[in-house]
Write an enzyme that holds these catalytic residues in place. Structure first.
Site, PDB file in Angstrom:
ATOM      1  N   GLU A 170      49.904  36.564  71.127  1.00  0.00           N
ATOM      2  CA  GLU A 170      49.429  37.447  70.046  1.00  0.00           C
ATOM      3  C   GLU A 170      50.527  38.263  69.376  1.00  0.00           C
ATOM      4  OE1 GLU A 170      46.219  39.602  71.910  1.00  0.00           O
ATOM      5  OE2 GLU A 170      45.170  37.750  72.473  1.00  0.00           O
ATOM      6  N   GLU A 275      41.575  28.993  75.132  1.00  0.00           N
ATOM      7  CA  GLU A 275      40.601  29.999  75.604  1.00  0.00           C
ATOM      8  C   GLU A 275      39.287  29.816  74.860  1.00  0.00           C
ATOM      9  OE1 GLU A 275      42.253  33.987  75.413  1.00  0.00           O
ATOM     10  OE2 GLU A 275      44.226  33.303  76.056  1.00  0.00           O
TER      11      GLU A 275
HETATM   12  O1  G3I Z   1      33.549  43.007  85.520  1.00  0.00           O
HETATM   13  C1  G3I Z   1      33.614  44.345  85.007  1.00  0.00           C
HETATM   14  C2  G3I Z   1      32.237  44.942  84.900  1.00  0.00           C
HETATM   15  O2  G3I Z   1      31.645  45.024  86.166  1.00  0.00           O
HETATM   16  C3  G3I Z   1      32.335  46.307  84.237  1.00  0.00           C
HETATM   17  O3  G3I Z   1      31.038  46.817  84.054  1.00  0.00           O
HETATM   18  C4  G3I Z   1      33.037  46.178  82.901  1.00  0.00           C
HETATM   19  C5  G3I Z   1      33.205  47.536  82.237  1.00  0.00           C
HETATM   20  O4  G3I Z   1      33.942  47.423  81.051  1.00  0.00           O
HETATM   21  O5  G3I Z   1      34.317  45.617  83.086  1.00  0.00           O
HETATM   22  C6  G3I Z   1      34.270  44.331  83.661  1.00  0.00           C
HETATM   23  O6  G3I Z   1      35.588  43.844  83.838  1.00  0.00           O
HETATM   24  C7  G3I Z   1      36.364  43.633  82.747  1.00  0.00           C
HETATM   25  C8  G3I Z   1      36.561  42.120  82.672  1.00  0.00           C
HETATM   26  O7  G3I Z   1      37.444  41.869  81.656  1.00  0.00           O
HETATM   27  C9  G3I Z   1      35.238  41.374  82.403  1.00  0.00           C
HETATM   28  O8  G3I Z   1      35.455  40.014  82.088  1.00  0.00           O
HETATM   29  C10 G3I Z   1      37.699  44.345  82.918  1.00  0.00           C
HETATM   30  O9  G3I Z   1      37.503  45.725  82.849  1.00  0.00           O
HETATM   31  C11 G3I Z   1      38.676  43.931  81.881  1.00  0.00           C
HETATM   32  O10 G3I Z   1      39.963  44.469  82.099  1.00  0.00           O
HETATM   33  C12 G3I Z   1      38.753  42.426  81.886  1.00  0.00           C
HETATM   34  O11 G3I Z   1      39.391  42.026  80.771  1.00  0.00           O
HETATM   35  C13 G3I Z   1      40.112  40.822  80.725  1.00  0.00           C
HETATM   36  C14 G3I Z   1      40.883  40.928  79.431  1.00  0.00           C
HETATM   37  O12 G3I Z   1      41.510  39.722  79.109  1.00  0.00           O
HETATM   38  C15 G3I Z   1      41.974  41.996  79.542  1.00  0.00           C
HETATM   39  O13 G3I Z   1      42.949  41.621  80.432  1.00  0.00           O
HETATM   40  C16 G3I Z   1      39.157  39.625  80.693  1.00  0.00           C
HETATM   41  O14 G3I Z   1      38.635  39.402  81.996  1.00  0.00           O
HETATM   42  C17 G3I Z   1      39.884  38.377  80.224  1.00  0.00           C
HETATM   43  O15 G3I Z   1      38.954  37.351  80.019  1.00  0.00           O
HETATM   44  C18 G3I Z   1      40.600  38.671  78.916  1.00  0.00           C
HETATM   45  O16 G3I Z   1      41.293  37.517  78.516  1.00  0.00           O
HETATM   46  C19 G3I Z   1      42.026  37.617  77.291  1.00  0.00           C
HETATM   47  C20 G3I Z   1      43.255  36.775  77.442  1.00  0.00           C
HETATM   48  O17 G3I Z   1      43.992  37.245  78.551  1.00  0.00           O
HETATM   49  C21 G3I Z   1      44.115  36.819  76.173  1.00  0.00           C
HETATM   50  N1  G3I Z   1      43.336  36.420  75.021  1.00  0.00           N
HETATM   51  C22 G3I Z   1      42.119  37.154  74.826  1.00  0.00           C
HETATM   52  C23 G3I Z   1      41.243  37.077  76.085  1.00  0.00           C
HETATM   53  C24 G3I Z   1      39.952  37.790  75.879  1.00  0.00           C
HETATM   54  O18 G3I Z   1      40.188  39.155  75.703  1.00  0.00           O
END
Ligand code: G3I
Length: 386
Positions: A170, A275
């Site tokens: 990005e 993705e």
């Molecule tokens: O699982 C918890 C949930 O229990 C809680 O209620 C909620 C509150 O906000 O958070 C949930 O977890 C979040 C999780 O995503 C859910 O899938 C985490 O806080 C959050 O940090 C996490 O975010 C990740 C995100 O990147 C930031 O790192 C995602 O898992 C992940 O799928 C996402 O992936 C990104 C790629 O790395 C880059 N491209 C975009 C893509 C989507 O954002």
């Protein structure tokens, strides 16, 4: 022109949801408990075309249904979160490899094509990376040294084992200019070049990816084409353009996706769909993108499927997946991998973004790991093409 396209998309969005509310809300029975042994493997069906991958949440691997579904249907895995800077290198000099190591062990045990995600990104990177002990921004040389240490340590640890690295994620902003991240502000626009150089020096056999979202959009596509050309003119090894594929029912238009794959293939690099998921919920903004910083207030009309996805929408989603896969198959010589961003709907980040707490249905398996109509549509498509 831009306004007209956006208006048309909003019109489509509104129309789809109006149709839903007027329809008889018939829900498909997804939970007939189809056993894994009784259904075909998606990755086997597409094995002559491209890898079929998924993002893996390492903490869920202990769940046997989760891991068995991955092993059955996917032959490529991407670490969804555990290799991100904040997880693997949370403090200066402190590397936490345990979760990444267990991701690697699972992938290697199952002979998977392995994708490391992600080395340099503006998001999920701790503030200390850009600051000195007093909280002041560091200079270019210090930040380059920190980037080098990070890339060299991580890529070096998994040398010869991680097949592809998302090196920079990005770097182009939604204005199609270089994103004004701390990486850019402190180092300058050659930070992308440096990241690729460091990754190549740490493992010359790994395939190196530039990864971004909204790449079907012409202005962003053109910006990435210019970026890759510039890197190529300097002799920098870039092997793949990663098109994230966080799409919607009404973004992108198919011709936009087709044009972008063609444009990247013309650069002599392969395209990876890195993705893929399809957001079926109303999008609360005219800006269709995947900027993780975006957040909106919850509102019931923006969360219409809390009790399940009606059949009519399962069909719409299945057809949308088929439309995308038809384009991927058209370009199969240029595409090495199509990776879904997760396994089942309940685990998708799209339940939390850009509005936390919605019920979304963007993937191929439902919340009980049962294959959705979208899955069967892709099975049918693979059979027609072989
Ligand atoms: O699982 C918890 C949930 O229990 C809680 O209620 C909620 C509150 O906000 O958070 C949930 O977890 C979040 C999780 O995503 C859910 O899938 C985490 O806080 C959050 O940090 C996490 O975010 C990740 C995100 O990147 C930031 O790192 C995602 O898992 C992940 O799928 C996402 O992936 C990104 C790629 O790395 C880059 N491209 C975009 C893509 C989507 O954002």
């Amino acid at each position: 022109m831009k306004f007209n396209i956006l208006s048309f998309r909003l019109f489509l969005n509104t129309t789809l949801f109006t149709c839903f509310f007027l329809s008889s809300c018939k829900f498909s029975k997804q939970n007939t408990d189809v056993g894994l042994d009784t259904i075909p493997s998606l990755s086997k069906l597409y094995e002559n075309d491209f890898y079929i991958g998924t993002a893996v949440s390492t903490s869920k691997l202990a769940d046997s249904t989760y891991s068995a579904t991955i092993v059955k249907h996917f032959n490529s895995v991407t670490a969804e979160n555990v290799m991100k800077w904040e997880k693997i290198h949370p403090q200066p000099g402190v590397y936490n490899f345990a979760a990444a190591d267990s991701f690697m062990a699972f992938a290697e045990k199952n002979n998977m094509h392995i994708v490391g995600h992600v080395l340099v990104w503006h998001s999920q990177t701790p503030d200390w990376v850009f600051q000195d002990a007093k909280g002041k921004l560091v200079n270019r040389d210090t930040l380059l040294n920190r980037m080098h240490d990070h890339i060299n340590t991580i890529v070096g640890r998994y040398k010869g084992r991680v097949h592809c690295w998302d090196v920079v994620n990005e770097a182009i902003g939604d204005d199609s200019e270089m994103r004004k991240s701390q990486w850019y502000n402190i180092i300058g626009d050659d930070y992308v070049q440096k990241a690729f150089e460091y990754a190549h020096n740490a493992d010359s056999s790994a395939m190196l990816i530039y990864n971004d979202y909204s790449l079907p959009t012409a202005s962003k596509r053109n910006a990435v084409v210019q970026l890759i050309k510039k890197l190529q003119s300097k002799g920098i090894k870039v092997d793949r353009v990663g098109m994230q594929g966080h799409y919607h029912l009404d973004y992108p238009f198919l011709y936009e996706l087709d044009s972008s794959i063609a444009a990247f293939a013309n650069l002599g690099v392969k395209v990876s769909i890195t993705e893929l998921d399809i957001n079926i919920l109303p999008f609360p903004s005219e800006k269709f993108d995947a900027d993780i910083g975006m957040k909106f207030e919850m509102n019931d009309s923006l969360n219409p499927y809390v009790n399940g996805l009606p059949d009519s929408m399962q069909v719409v989603l299945a057809n949308r997946y088929a439309d995308f896969f038809n384009i991927f198959l058209k370009y199969k010589e240029n595409i090495d991998r199509v990776t879904l961003w997760g396994i089942n709907d309940g685990q998708s980040w799209l339940n939390y973004w850009p509005i936390p707490g919605r019920t979304n249905y963007p993937l191929l398996f439902d919340r009980e790991y049962q294959p959705k109509q979208a899955f069967w549509k892709l099975v049918e498509l693979a059979k027609e093409n072989n």
